[in-house]
Design a protein around this motif. Structure first.
Motif, short mmCIF file in Angstrom:
data_model
loop_
_atom_site.label_atom_id
_atom_site.label_comp_id
_atom_site.label_asym_id
_atom_site.label_seq_id
_atom_site.Cartn_x
_atom_site.Cartn_y
_atom_site.Cartn_z
N GLY A 130 -35.80 -32.97 -31.22
CA GLY A 130 -36.01 -31.71 -31.91
C GLY A 130 -36.16 -30.51 -31.01
N VAL A 131 -35.66 -29.37 -31.48
CA VAL A 131 -35.78 -28.09 -30.76
C VAL A 131 -36.44 -27.10 -31.72
CG1 VAL A 131 -34.58 -26.22 -29.58
CG2 VAL A 131 -33.69 -28.58 -29.41
N ALA A 132 -37.72 -26.79 -31.47
CA ALA A 132 -38.46 -25.86 -32.34
C ALA A 132 -38.46 -24.45 -31.79
CB ALA A 132 -39.88 -26.35 -32.54
N HIS A 133 -38.34 -24.31 -30.47
CA HIS A 133 -38.24 -22.98 -29.87
C HIS A 133 -37.51 -23.11 -28.54
CE1 HIS A 133 -41.74 -24.28 -27.47
NE2 HIS A 133 -42.29 -24.62 -28.62
N PHE A 134 -36.89 -22.02 -28.12
CA PHE A 134 -36.11 -22.01 -26.90
C PHE A 134 -36.98 -21.62 -25.71
CE2 PHE A 134 -32.97 -20.59 -30.27
CZ PHE A 134 -32.43 -21.86 -30.44
N PRO A 135 -36.52 -21.88 -24.48
CA PRO A 135 -37.32 -21.51 -23.31
C PRO A 135 -37.63 -20.01 -23.28
CG PRO A 135 -35.50 -22.96 -22.68
CD PRO A 135 -35.27 -22.56 -24.10
N VAL A 136 -38.79 -19.67 -22.76
CA VAL A 136 -39.17 -18.27 -22.59
C VAL A 136 -38.41 -17.69 -21.40
CG1 VAL A 136 -41.07 -16.72 -21.96
CG2 VAL A 136 -41.46 -18.61 -23.57
N PHE A 137 -37.92 -16.47 -21.56
CA PHE A 137 -37.25 -15.77 -20.46
C PHE A 137 -38.11 -14.58 -20.06
CE2 PHE A 137 -34.08 -12.43 -19.18
CZ PHE A 137 -33.68 -13.02 -17.98
#
Length: 615
Positions: A130-137
């Motif tokens: 699962g992917v609930a949020h993407f990496p922070v940039f």
């Protein structure tokens, strides 16, 4: 954890400051192949110029049952030549949960070489289940570390709805190979250094937060298009986690059998939580979003914030008291506007309606030493998401008026002709000023003494706490404000300076100098919370001495503060009174010279001496 640190970093733009490191290139490309899977590929090249730039070159990736470091390589160069090649076996892996929960690890590497040197990392992180949020940039994340260029790309299957919060710039949107691509690019960014009482760095640092609007995570599907959606997903996630063993249910009923009101039941159960559990920072289930069962806390006696809140809620339910699970961010009072991703949360707490008071108790379960219902400084005034069946969503925890935040010091001094003195004092602290003193009576005597005598203008000796009083037994009422009063005594051989037939007595021995910066201001000055203080010092003059001179009264009024200080003598008793009130404000940087002048006037007033002369 790293993101929270970055949000709290106080920095200012100053191109003249010497850089400690330079990020030559930082390229992050996240590709989501399905709602369950994705890959983040990163290339990062950092030139370290001196010892203070080492942190910028640290390699750190957190992994758990949802993410893994799938590939890694790197080099360290000096003078244009590669002096070391890095491979995956060079990395150190350290558990973040002490083996108590799931496989959450920090994987890191600390480079070292002769300055200046350059480190280049290439690695991939695989996402599964699962992917609930993407990496922070956030390309700028260290003081005095500049950036030459940085790029962030998110690739999702065509038609996948995403949400993002990127105040610095909008993305470039393109399409390729059945995917939608969102790309942000940052050019040269100069280094930053700290500045006193500045705005949040999120006002000027470029960063991107992004997440899919609909997701599948650990087999659980949900939406985060609205805060109501987020509340609904968390509610479904918690089903079945409030089960308690039958013998413990009976114990809860027995504990609360004599209680006649909701508040009494809550107080008894909160006391049990305080006396029988402890906080341990662990992650469990669905990437740390699902609390582990209340029955587990019964068995082990510990849990993280989610587990302890869930346990408290289960005990209350057994006693017939409904409560609501809340998720929030303790570092920021407001959520990012238009961005309802639960990935920005870092804490949970509990809300208990109290019908007989027509009020709500806001309960901190992580640190039950806090008085019951006290809205401490990390939650008061903060937006929270109430996790409730059907009608959950965003609300705000009530804030306290700034006028309630204050400290008062009353001191009686018996001054001797040789400049020595003995003193009795009482320190009263209210609201968040009292927070550092919660549990004060349990500290070691030397720790108590350091806390009470910090910043005094003389060397205190024989400090002894003679009494500690609080109002915690009245906690849980709608108008409750914590108060702690501490009585203490001390001596000193160097209270007043002796010169010939005169004594030079400090105007205010417990004064705290105002902090200000001498350099040019780069950002506005922000006073986030108002507070007040009053010091009343009564000094018994030594026999054979009389007053020769008093400092002139000081009265200062500005939009950000009021300050008043004066002394008077009645017989052989010298009384000094200092009062000041600071108000929440945002002062433009162009007016910082006014603030600095104000601070200097206060510091000069506090640094004066009262002169006594021998008769």
């Amino acid at each position: 954890m790293v993101w929270a640190v970055l949000l709290l970093t106080a920095v200012q733009l100053n191109a003249q400051e010497k850089d400690h490191a330079v990020i030559r290139n930082w390229d992050i490309r996240f590709s989501m192949s399905s709602p369950q899977n994705g890959t983040c590929k990163v290339v990062k090249e950092i030139q370290v110029l001196d010892e203070d730039g080492e942190a910028a070159a640290l390699f750190l990736v957190n992994t758990d049952s949802f993410t893994s470091l799938s590939s890694f390589s790197g080099t360290i160069s000096h003078g244009g030549k590669v002096i070391s090649k890095l491979k995956k076996t060079d990395l150190v892996s350290q558990s973040l949960s002490s083996g108590l929960a799931e496989d959450e690890y920090a994987v890191y590497y600390v480079p070292s070489a002769t300055y200046p040197y350059t480190v280049r990392y290439e690695y991939s992180v695989s996402y599964r289940k699962g992917v609930a949020h993407f990496p922070v940039f956030m390309p700028v994340d260290e003081e005095r570390v500049s950036v030459d260029q940085a790029r962030y790309e998110i690739s999702v299957p065509s038609g996948t709805a995403i949400q993002y919060y990127a105040p610095y710039s909008d993305p470039e949107v393109s399409h390729a190979g059945g995917h939608d691509l969102y790309t942000w690019q940052v050019g040269h960014l100069p280094g930053f250094v700290a500045e006193h009482q500045m705005p949040s760095p999120l006002e000027f640092l470029p960063f991107v937060l992004a997440a899919p609007c609909d997701f599948t995570y650990g087999g659980s599907s949900g939406s985060q298009r609205t805060w109501q959606d987020v509340a609904r997903w968390h509610y479904d996630l918690q089903k079945g986690s409030d089960d308690l063993p039958e013998d413990f249910r009976a114990k809860v009923r027995e504990m609360t059998a004599g209680c006649t009101t909701t508040q009494e039941k809550v107080r008894v159960i909160y006391r049990y939580l305080r006396d029988n559990t402890r906080y341990v920072s662990i992650q469990y289930g669905l990437g740390g979003y699902k609390p582990f069962p209340a029955s587990t806390v019964v068995k082990t006696g510990f849990g993280d914030c989610k587990a302890l809140v869930n346990f408290m809620r289960a005990m209350l339910a057994e006693a017939g008291v409904p409560s609501d699970y809340l998720i929030l961010n303790t570092d920021r009072a407001d959520f990012f506007p238009g961005f309802s991703s639960f990935g920005q949360m870092n804490h949970v707490m509990l809300a208990v309606p109290v019908p007989e008071q027509a009020d709500t108790l806001w309960i901190e379960c992580t640190n039950p030493k806090y008085p019951l219902g006290y809205r401490h400084s990390s939650i008061a005034g903060h937006q929270v998401v109430m996790v409730r069946e059907g009608d959950g969503g965003m609300i705000r925890v009530p804030a306290y008026p700034d006028s309630l935040r204050r400290t008062s010091v009353q001191m009686r001094i018996h001054l001797h002709a040789d400049g020595s003195a003995s003193m009795t004092a009482c320190k009263d602290l209210f609201l968040s000023d009292a927070e550092p003193y919660i549990g004060f009576e349990a500290r070691k005597p030397e720790e108590q003494a350091r806390s009470l005598t910090a910043a005094m203008v003389f060397h205190p000796e024989h400090v002894r706490v003679t009494g500690i009083r609080d109002n915690f037994s009245s906690a849980g009422t709608a108008d409750f404000v914590p108060r702690i009063s501490i009585d203490y005594t001390m001596d000193t051989g160097s209270y007043a300076q002796v010169s010939s037939n005169r004594l030079f007595v400090p105007f205010n021995p417990v004064a705290q100098a105002m902090t200000f910066q001498r350099s040019e201001r780069k950002y506005d000055l922000v006073v986030r919370s108002g507070y007040a203080r009053e010091d009343v010092i009564r000094t018994e003059l030594p026999e054979g001495f009389r007053l020769e001179s008093l400092p002139a009264p000081v009265d200062l009024t500005e939009e950000w503060a009021d300050f008043h200080a004066f002394s008077s003598v009645d017989g052989q008793v010298l009384t000094t009174v200092v009062r000041y009130v600071f108000k929440p404000c945002r002062l433009p940087k162009e007016r910082y010279t006014d603030f600095r002048d104000f601070a200097r006037k206060i510091n000069r007033a506090m640094d004066t001496r009262i002169v006594l002369v021998r008769e």
